[in-house]
Design a protein around this motif. Structure first.
Motif, PDB file in Angstrom:
ATOM      1  N   GLU A  10      23.343 -62.698   7.148  1.00  0.00           N
ATOM      2  CA  GLU A  10      23.429 -62.661   5.676  1.00  0.00           C
ATOM      3  C   GLU A  10      22.958 -61.339   5.078  1.00  0.00           C
ATOM      4  O   GLU A  10      22.940 -61.171   3.867  1.00  0.00           O
ATOM      5  CB  GLU A  10      22.627 -63.832   5.087  1.00  0.00           C
ATOM      6  N   GLY A  11      22.577 -60.387   5.910  1.00  0.00           N
ATOM      7  CA  GLY A  11      22.167 -59.075   5.418  1.00  0.00           C
ATOM      8  C   GLY A  11      23.366 -58.170   5.166  1.00  0.00           C
ATOM      9  O   GLY A  11      24.515 -58.609   5.309  1.00  0.00           O
ATOM     10  N   ASP A  32      21.251 -66.775  10.373  1.00  0.00           N
ATOM     11  CA  ASP A  32      20.217 -65.949   9.749  1.00  0.00           C
ATOM     12  C   ASP A  32      18.886 -66.662  10.007  1.00  0.00           C
ATOM     13  O   ASP A  32      18.833 -67.626  10.776  1.00  0.00           O
ATOM     14  CB  ASP A  32      20.505 -65.709   8.261  1.00  0.00           C
ATOM     15  N   ILE A  33      17.851 -66.216   9.323  1.00  0.00           N
ATOM     16  CA  ILE A  33      16.498 -66.699   9.673  1.00  0.00           C
ATOM     17  C   ILE A  33      16.353 -68.225   9.572  1.00  0.00           C
ATOM     18  O   ILE A  33      15.611 -68.828  10.340  1.00  0.00           O
ATOM     19  CB  ILE A  33      15.424 -65.964   8.831  1.00  0.00           C
ATOM     20  N   CYS A  59      21.771 -57.975  13.892  1.00  0.00           N
ATOM     21  CA  CYS A  59      21.683 -57.342  12.564  1.00  0.00           C
ATOM     22  C   CYS A  59      20.426 -57.797  11.842  1.00  0.00           C
ATOM     23  O   CYS A  59      20.209 -57.431  10.688  1.00  0.00           O
ATOM     24  CB  CYS A  59      22.904 -57.720  11.720  1.00  0.00           C
ATOM     25  N   ALA A  60      19.607 -58.621  12.498  1.00  0.00           N
ATOM     26  CA  ALA A  60      18.370 -59.093  11.863  1.00  0.00           C
ATOM     27  C   ALA A  60      17.314 -58.006  11.961  1.00  0.00           C
ATOM     28  O   ALA A  60      17.251 -57.278  12.943  1.00  0.00           O
ATOM     29  CB  ALA A  60      17.890 -60.366  12.550  1.00  0.00           C
ATOM     30  N   GLY A  61      16.505 -57.892  10.928  1.00  0.00           N
ATOM     31  CA  GLY A  61      15.431 -56.909  10.975  1.00  0.00           C
ATOM     32  C   GLY A  61      14.712 -56.867   9.646  1.00  0.00           C
ATOM     33  O   GLY A  61      15.200 -57.396   8.646  1.00  0.00           O
ATOM     34  N   SER A  63      13.914 -54.257   7.087  1.00  0.00           N
ATOM     35  CA  SER A  63      14.355 -52.876   6.867  1.00  0.00           C
ATOM     36  C   SER A  63      13.682 -52.203   5.671  1.00  0.00           C
ATOM     37  O   SER A  63      13.956 -51.047   5.385  1.00  0.00           O
ATOM     38  CB  SER A  63      15.881 -52.838   6.703  1.00  0.00           C
ATOM     39  N   VAL A  78       9.156 -58.896  13.912  1.00  0.00           N
ATOM     40  CA  VAL A  78      10.612 -58.991  13.733  1.00  0.00           C
ATOM     41  C   VAL A  78      11.325 -57.846  14.462  1.00  0.00           C
ATOM     42  O   VAL A  78      12.252 -58.075  15.241  1.00  0.00           O
ATOM     43  CB  VAL A  78      10.979 -58.979  12.229  1.00  0.00           C
ATOM     44  N   THR A 102      17.626 -47.243  13.509  1.00  0.00           N
ATOM     45  CA  THR A 102      17.455 -46.416  12.309  1.00  0.00           C
ATOM     46  C   THR A 102      17.104 -44.957  12.606  1.00  0.00           C
ATOM     47  O   THR A 102      16.541 -44.642  13.665  1.00  0.00           O
ATOM     48  CB  THR A 102      16.319 -47.032  11.456  1.00  0.00           C
ATOM     49  N   TYR A 126       7.604 -48.885   9.964  1.00  0.00           N
ATOM     50  CA  TYR A 126       8.992 -49.314  10.136  1.00  0.00           C
ATOM     51  C   TYR A 126       9.619 -48.600  11.339  1.00  0.00           C
ATOM     52  O   TYR A 126      10.163 -49.230  12.255  1.00  0.00           O
ATOM     53  CB  TYR A 126       9.782 -49.030   8.855  1.00  0.00           C
ATOM     54  N   LYS A 130      10.712 -50.222  14.953  1.00  0.00           N
ATOM     55  CA  LYS A 130      12.123 -50.157  15.391  1.00  0.00           C
ATOM     56  C   LYS A 130      12.219 -49.452  16.751  1.00  0.00           C
ATOM     57  O   LYS A 130      13.007 -49.836  17.602  1.00  0.00           O
ATOM     58  CB  LYS A 130      12.977 -49.423  14.347  1.00  0.00           C
ATOM     59  N   SER A 149      21.595 -45.889  12.289  1.00  0.00           N
ATOM     60  CA  SER A 149      22.269 -45.422  11.081  1.00  0.00           C
ATOM     61  C   SER A 149      21.236 -45.113   9.997  1.00  0.00           C
ATOM     62  O   SER A 149      20.018 -45.175  10.254  1.00  0.00           O
ATOM     63  CB  SER A 149      23.274 -46.479  10.604  1.00  0.00           C
ATOM     64  N   SER A 150      21.705 -44.756   8.789  1.00  0.00           N
ATOM     65  CA  SER A 150      20.757 -44.432   7.717  1.00  0.00           C
ATOM     66  C   SER A 150      21.315 -44.812   6.353  1.00  0.00           C
ATOM     67  O   SER A 150      22.530 -44.910   6.180  1.00  0.00           O
ATOM     68  CB  SER A 150      20.450 -42.926   7.722  1.00  0.00           C
ATOM     69  N   TRP A 151      20.419 -45.039   5.410  1.00  0.00           N
ATOM     70  CA  TRP A 151      20.737 -45.316   3.993  1.00  0.00           C
ATOM     71  C   TRP A 151      21.961 -46.235   3.876  1.00  0.00           C
ATOM     72  O   TRP A 151      22.959 -45.891   3.225  1.00  0.00           O
ATOM     73  CB  TRP A 151      20.965 -44.017   3.239  1.00  0.00           C
ATOM     74  N   ILE A 152      21.843 -47.402   4.523  1.00  0.00           N
ATOM     75  CA  ILE A 152      22.963 -48.354   4.526  1.00  0.00           C
ATOM     76  C   ILE A 152      23.047 -49.071   3.176  1.00  0.00           C
ATOM     77  O   ILE A 152      22.033 -49.509   2.630  1.00  0.00           O
ATOM     78  CB  ILE A 152      22.788 -49.399   5.648  1.00  0.00           C
TER      79      ILE A 152
END
Ligand SMILES: NC(=O)c1ccc[n+]([C@@H]2O[C@H](COP(=O)([O-])OP(=O)(O)OC[C@H]3O[C@@H](n4cnc5c(N)ncnc54)[C@H](OP(=O)(O)O)[C@@H]3O)[C@@H](O)[C@H]2O)c1
Length: 277
Positions: A10-11, A32-33, A59-61, A63, A78, A102, A126, A130, A149-152
């Motif tokens: 769901e992120g 999701d969680i 994709c869980a994290g 962030s 997490v 990240t 963070y 990671k 990746s960055s600044w998603i």
């Protein structure tokens, strides 16, 4: 038909991925969680034993870097232990793991883009949590792809959403002009993740859009592409100076198509969605 399990579905990234993966081509499982908490080893193992995925896309994290700084145990639980749990469960059923990481695993003090062969040296909780997650995955599973990746941004709470929410509510917004990275849309990232489902090119990959900018330039572009430049004044300020531009060297070396230019992608995203949560 490959069985693909997406955690954190769901992120930003999870939603984009679920949106583009073809249910005719893959048997999709999304959690999701509330369905599977990745910090709970027995829950993760139980899910994997019952559903036997061929590919797990994590994709869980956590962030939110500021939140991590103030919730250290939770950040490691997490971003590190959660990844360990997925790696262990995947190993049991020989599943491949695709994990999202990240630019914050670097020290952010370079003057040149970081490639995948540069040493990591995170400065924030963070980034450290990671990096710990990446290490667990590399040690415990030999079929892994780590995508940094960055600044998603995408549908949900993010920087694009934050800037647009200020329009009409306030006249001025302070934005750092000494922090550099690459805005990357969750859709561009999702397209790339899909590539790795069907290919065995394991390893660490940087995956950001082409180009780079400061936070201030990112905010300027958001206002320009939504015709809001006259409604909100951006005030450049000095934040903690950071440079975390990633070089997609491994994509190039493996002949994999890189995400498009950040400005083109942002404009397209804002035209289609309006950018609000
Ligand atoms: N956002 C960025 O700029 C960025 C940049 C580089 C890398 N990344 C990485 O990319 C990944 C995805 O980022 P994103 O932007 O899509 O993040 P996001 O929108 O915050 O999505 C993460 C999802 O994981 C869920 N989650 C949190 N704890 C969980 C747990 N214990 N078990 C299962 N699910 C859990 C979250 O649920 P709640 O919302 O309920 O917490 C959320 O739905 C993250 O690992 C992040 O570190 C993000």
């Amino acid at each position: 038909m490959q069985r693909v399990w997406i955690t954190g579905a769901e992120g930003h990234v999870g939603t984009a991925l679920t949106g583009i993966l073809d249910c005719m081509e893959y048997r999709l499982m999304t959690t999701d969680i509330n369905e599977v908490d990745i910090t709970n080893l027995s829950q993760v193992i139980q899910y994997v034993r019952v559903n036997r995925p061929d590919v797990i896309i994590n994709c869980a994290g956590l962030s939110d870097a500021e939140y991590c700084e103030n919730h250290i145990d939770e950040a490691y639980k997490v971003n590190a232990i959660g990844v360990r749990n997925i790696a262990l469960a995947a190993q049991e059923v020989c599943a491949k793991v695709i994990h999202i990481s990240t630019d914050d695993v670097f020290d952010l003090q370079s003057e040149l883009p970081y490639n995948e062969f540069d040493e990591t040296h995170p400065k924030t909780i963070y980034g450290k949590s990671k990096e710990a997650g990446e290490k667990f995955l590399m040690q415990l599973n030999n079929k892994f792809t780590i995508i940094r990746s960055s600044w998603i941004y995408g549908i949900g709470r993010d920087f694009v959403d934050k800037v647009l929410k200020c329009v009409g509510k306030q006249t001025e917004l302070e934005v750092a002009d000494n922090q550099y990275a690459v805005p990357t849309s969750s859709d561009e990232l999702a397209k790339l993740i899909c590539h790795f489902i069907d290919h065995e090119e394991y390893g660490i990959y940087h995956a950001v859009c082409k180009g780079s900018c400061s936070r201030y330039e990112f905010a300027q572009a958001i206002l320009e592409y939504t015709n809001n430049t006259d409604k909100l004044t951006l005030k450049p300020v000095e934040g903690r100076a950071t440079y975390s531009v990633l070089d997609n060297m491994m994509l190039r070396l493996n002949g994999i198509e890189e995400p498009a230019d950040w400005k083109v992608v942002l404009k397209d995203y804002l035209n289609k969605s309006g950018g609000m949560e």
